[in-house]
Design a protein around this motif. Structure first.
Motif, short mmCIF file in Angstrom:
data_model
loop_
_atom_site.label_atom_id
_atom_site.label_comp_id
_atom_site.label_asym_id
_atom_site.label_seq_id
_atom_site.Cartn_x
_atom_site.Cartn_y
_atom_site.Cartn_z
N TRP A 1 32.91 43.23 35.19
CA TRP A 1 32.99 41.86 35.69
C TRP A 1 31.96 41.66 36.79
O TRP A 1 31.42 42.60 37.34
CB TRP A 1 34.40 41.55 36.21
CG TRP A 1 34.78 42.24 37.47
CD1 TRP A 1 34.62 41.78 38.75
CD2 TRP A 1 35.39 43.53 37.60
NE1 TRP A 1 35.08 42.71 39.66
CE2 TRP A 1 35.56 43.79 38.97
CE3 TRP A 1 35.80 44.49 36.69
CZ2 TRP A 1 36.13 44.96 39.45
CZ3 TRP A 1 36.36 45.66 37.16
CH2 TRP A 1 36.52 45.89 38.52
N SER A 2 31.73 40.40 37.10
CA SER A 2 30.90 39.99 38.23
C SER A 2 31.80 39.24 39.19
O SER A 2 32.73 38.55 38.77
CB SER A 2 29.77 39.07 37.76
OG SER A 2 28.94 39.74 36.84
N GLU A 3 31.52 39.40 40.48
CA GLU A 3 32.34 38.71 41.47
C GLU A 3 31.50 38.21 42.63
O GLU A 3 30.39 38.71 42.87
CB GLU A 3 33.47 39.61 41.98
CG GLU A 3 33.02 40.82 42.76
CD GLU A 3 34.16 41.75 43.17
OE1 GLU A 3 35.08 41.99 42.35
OE2 GLU A 3 34.12 42.25 44.31
N ARG A 4 32.03 37.22 43.31
CA ARG A 4 31.45 36.71 44.55
C ARG A 4 32.30 37.28 45.67
O ARG A 4 33.53 37.16 45.66
CB ARG A 4 31.48 35.19 44.53
CG ARG A 4 31.15 34.46 45.80
CD ARG A 4 29.68 34.39 46.22
NE ARG A 4 28.66 34.27 45.24
CZ ARG A 4 28.00 33.16 44.91
NH1 ARG A 4 28.32 32.01 45.46
NH2 ARG A 4 27.02 33.19 44.02
N ALA B 1 45.47 41.65 44.93
CA ALA B 1 44.77 41.01 43.81
C ALA B 1 45.77 40.30 42.91
O ALA B 1 46.91 40.74 42.76
CB ALA B 1 43.99 42.04 42.99
N VAL B 2 45.31 39.22 42.34
CA VAL B 2 46.01 38.55 41.25
C VAL B 2 45.03 38.52 40.09
O VAL B 2 43.81 38.44 40.28
CB VAL B 2 46.50 37.14 41.61
CG1 VAL B 2 47.57 37.20 42.68
CG2 VAL B 2 45.36 36.24 42.05
N PHE B 3 45.58 38.60 38.88
CA PHE B 3 44.69 38.61 37.72
C PHE B 3 45.39 38.01 36.52
O PHE B 3 46.61 37.89 36.48
CB PHE B 3 44.22 40.04 37.41
CG PHE B 3 45.32 40.98 37.02
CD1 PHE B 3 45.68 41.14 35.69
CD2 PHE B 3 45.98 41.70 37.98
CE1 PHE B 3 46.70 42.01 35.33
CE2 PHE B 3 46.99 42.58 37.63
CZ PHE B 3 47.36 42.73 36.30
N ASP B 4 44.58 37.63 35.56
CA ASP B 4 45.06 37.10 34.28
C ASP B 4 44.18 37.71 33.21
O ASP B 4 42.97 37.54 33.23
CB ASP B 4 44.95 35.58 34.27
CG ASP B 4 45.48 34.95 32.99
OD1 ASP B 4 45.87 35.69 32.05
OD2 ASP B 4 45.50 33.72 32.92
N GLN C 1 40.91 35.78 34.89
CA GLN C 1 40.84 35.52 36.32
C GLN C 1 41.12 36.82 37.05
O GLN C 1 41.99 37.60 36.65
CB GLN C 1 41.87 34.47 36.73
CG GLN C 1 41.81 34.12 38.18
CD GLN C 1 42.78 33.01 38.55
OE1 GLN C 1 43.41 32.39 37.70
NE2 GLN C 1 42.90 32.74 39.84
N PHE C 2 40.40 37.05 38.15
CA PHE C 2 40.60 38.22 38.98
C PHE C 2 40.11 37.86 40.37
O PHE C 2 38.94 37.52 40.56
CB PHE C 2 39.82 39.42 38.42
CG PHE C 2 39.98 40.70 39.18
CD1 PHE C 2 41.22 41.18 39.56
CD2 PHE C 2 38.86 41.45 39.51
CE1 PHE C 2 41.36 42.38 40.25
CE2 PHE C 2 38.98 42.66 40.19
CZ PHE C 2 40.23 43.12 40.56
N THR D 1 33.49 35.92 38.88
CA THR D 1 32.70 34.80 38.38
C THR D 1 32.44 34.91 36.88
O THR D 1 32.10 33.93 36.24
CB THR D 1 31.36 34.70 39.14
OG1 THR D 1 30.66 35.94 39.03
CG2 THR D 1 31.61 34.37 40.61
N ASP D 2 32.58 36.13 36.34
CA ASP D 2 32.38 36.37 34.91
C ASP D 2 32.95 37.75 34.60
O ASP D 2 32.97 38.62 35.47
CB ASP D 2 30.89 36.34 34.57
CG ASP D 2 30.63 36.39 33.07
OD1 ASP D 2 31.39 35.76 32.31
OD2 ASP D 2 29.69 37.09 32.67
#
Length: 161
Positions: A63-66, A107-110, A87-88, A81-82
């Protein structure tokens, strides 16, 4: 959404030392086999973009994150972000204590599979706790103490509402 909270108690360290180790994402693969690769792009100020490849159970999550780094509050907030999750997002928080430094990961994730959530979410919560534990031990040493994690699968959280 499933939520995971994990605290680590770090002896013989200062909060700034622990925070500096946590914020150095690109170095994670040097400290733990749980992280395969991290590429970091400095966006200026307190913002980074990072691309992650992490061993997760018998596979690899990417994944990519901000990331928003706040050195004043010793907090790192991240939002995917991807990537492999629908969602993470979450945070790292470092808090000084009298004899130890506490690191809290939340963390929350889907995973994006609502029809299988009751089966997959508990497994994903356990795998995330395991992966974060490996990362923390690699970064901060084997002497850390991991507290009992709080992992709430979506199905359980929905039942509590």
């Amino acid at each position: 959404m499933p939520e995971v909270i994990l605290d680590a108690l770090v002896p013989d360290a200062t909060a700034p030392e622990v925070f500096d180790r946590l914020r150095d994402f690109a170095a994670y693969p040097q400290y733990t086999d749980a992280v395969r690769e991290v590429t970091v792009t400095d966006k200026g100020g307190d913002v980074l973009d990072s691309d992650w490849s992490v061993n997760f159970r018998n596979g690899i999550l990417c994944w990519s994150e901000r990331d928003r780094i706040d050195a004043d509050t010793l907090t790192i907030d991240f939002v995917q972000t991807d990537g492999d999750f629908d969602q993470f997002e979450g945070s790292w928080k470092v808090e000084p204590g009298q004899d130890t430094v506490t690191v809290r990961f939340t963390a929350v994730f889907d995973l994006g599979m609502p029809s299988l959530a009751a089966i997959i979410d508990p497994i994903a919560c356990d795998a995330l706790v395991e992966a974060i534990g490996l990362i923390l031990r690699g970064l901060l040493g084997e002497r850390i103490t991991l507290t009992q994690p709080k992992a709430i699968p979506m199905a359980a959280a929905a039942g509590d509402a």
